[in-house]
Design a protein around this motif. Structure first.
Motif, mmCIF file in Angstrom:
data_model
loop_
_atom_site.group_PDB
_atom_site.id
_atom_site.type_symbol
_atom_site.label_atom_id
_atom_site.label_comp_id
_atom_site.label_asym_id
_atom_site.label_seq_id
_atom_site.Cartn_x
_atom_site.Cartn_y
_atom_site.Cartn_z
ATOM 1 N N THR A 9 0.845 -1.184 0.000
ATOM 2 C CA THR A 9 0.000 0.000 0.000
ATOM 3 C C THR A 9 0.885 1.240 0.000
ATOM 4 O OG1 THR A 9 -1.765 -1.135 1.183
ATOM 5 C CG2 THR A 9 -1.792 1.277 1.228
ATOM 6 N N TRP A 11 0.555 5.114 0.654
ATOM 7 C CA TRP A 11 -0.362 6.036 1.325
ATOM 8 C C TRP A 11 0.189 7.444 1.269
ATOM 9 C CZ3 TRP A 11 -5.145 5.239 3.179
ATOM 10 C CH2 TRP A 11 -5.712 6.262 3.950
ATOM 11 N N ASN A 17 -7.813 12.636 5.782
ATOM 12 C CA ASN A 17 -7.890 13.258 4.456
ATOM 13 C C ASN A 17 -7.013 12.585 3.418
ATOM 14 O OD1 ASN A 17 -9.663 15.354 5.340
ATOM 15 N ND2 ASN A 17 -7.901 16.267 6.379
ATOM 16 N N SER A 19 -5.188 9.236 1.338
ATOM 17 C CA SER A 19 -5.686 8.083 0.594
ATOM 18 C C SER A 19 -4.500 7.235 0.172
ATOM 19 C CB SER A 19 -6.494 8.512 -0.627
ATOM 20 O OG SER A 19 -5.668 9.218 -1.528
ATOM 21 N N GLU A 21 -3.321 3.369 -2.167
ATOM 22 C CA GLU A 21 -3.613 2.415 -3.212
ATOM 23 C C GLU A 21 -2.953 1.092 -2.834
ATOM 24 O OE1 GLU A 21 -4.317 3.652 -7.521
ATOM 25 O OE2 GLU A 21 -2.238 2.951 -7.456
ATOM 26 N N PRO A 33 -7.923 1.568 -4.789
ATOM 27 C CA PRO A 33 -7.839 2.705 -3.884
ATOM 28 C C PRO A 33 -8.444 2.400 -2.516
ATOM 29 C CG PRO A 33 -9.571 3.071 -5.512
ATOM 30 C CD PRO A 33 -8.887 1.790 -5.880
ATOM 31 N N VAL A 34 -7.834 2.996 -1.469
ATOM 32 C CA VAL A 34 -8.313 2.879 -0.097
ATOM 33 C C VAL A 34 -8.303 4.262 0.544
ATOM 34 C CG1 VAL A 34 -7.559 0.497 0.259
ATOM 35 C CG2 VAL A 34 -6.007 2.348 0.813
ATOM 36 N N SER A 35 -9.197 4.461 1.506
ATOM 37 C CA SER A 35 -9.215 5.718 2.257
ATOM 38 C C SER A 35 -9.950 5.492 3.570
ATOM 39 C CB SER A 35 -9.915 6.830 1.459
ATOM 40 O OG SER A 35 -11.299 6.570 1.370
ATOM 41 N N TRP A 36 -9.778 6.424 4.503
ATOM 42 C CA TRP A 36 -10.504 6.326 5.767
ATOM 43 C C TRP A 36 -12.015 6.414 5.568
ATOM 44 C CZ3 TRP A 36 -10.274 4.418 10.357
ATOM 45 C CH2 TRP A 36 -11.223 4.803 11.309
ATOM 46 N N LYS A 46 -14.130 2.530 -3.365
ATOM 47 C CA LYS A 46 -12.836 2.210 -2.772
ATOM 48 C C LYS A 46 -12.998 0.996 -1.869
ATOM 49 C CE LYS A 46 -11.084 6.853 -3.016
ATOM 50 N NZ LYS A 46 -11.824 8.061 -2.830
ATOM 51 N N SER A 48 -11.378 -1.417 1.567
ATOM 52 C CA SER A 48 -10.918 -1.184 2.941
ATOM 53 C C SER A 48 -10.221 -2.443 3.438
ATOM 54 C CB SER A 48 -12.110 -0.877 3.850
ATOM 55 O OG SER A 48 -12.910 -2.032 4.000
#
Length: 141
Positions: A9, A11, A17, A19, A21, A33-36, A46, A48
């Protein structure tokens, strides 16, 4: 012989805020893609960590159950497995529920449930996730 599978990953930014991959390096199947917000609110296209765990758990459990059923002389014609991983921000992963519906000629419901419970207990991913509560519902189609 042991095998190693690799994901990476990349980051950028802070937790809320930023993100990232996830790249599945071993298989080369792609980057995701990953994000909070995708983890704690809505996915919006996305993934998780919890969804990735759900994928790992559902596929491992499917393999373990298929193997156990075949070893008992009742190979399945079809298994439909879903893993629901619950994430509570501030607490973490609070539970995993496995659901399986199977088509297994020559096996009754009680036998199928017993085989599914055994697969849940012995699937390597279940064992790796033993720190959380794993529940199961199993039925024949």
């Amino acid at each position: 012989m042991a095998t190693v599978r690799t994901a990476r990953t990349a980051w950028q930014g802070n937790l809320l805020n930023g993100s990232g991959e996830v790249t599945f390096a071993s298989s080369g199947i792609g980057q995701f893609p990953v994000s909070w917000p995708a983890r704690s609110e809505e996915p919006n296209g996305k993934t998780s960590p919890e969804e990735l765990i759900a994928g790992a758990h559902s596929s491992c459990f499917s393999m373990a159950l298929s193997h156990g059923l075949a070893g008992a002389g009742t190979p399945p014609t079809k298994l439909d497995v879903q893993a629901d991983v619950t994430f509570q921000p501030g607490t973490g992963i609070t539970g995993i529920h496995l659901s399986v519906v199977g088509e297994v000629p020559g096996l009754d419901e009680a036998g199928f449930v017993k085989a599914a419970e055994d697969a849940k207990a012995n699937c390597p991913v279940s064992q790796a996730l033993a720190g959380t509560t794993i529940t199961l519902s199993a039925k024949l189609a």
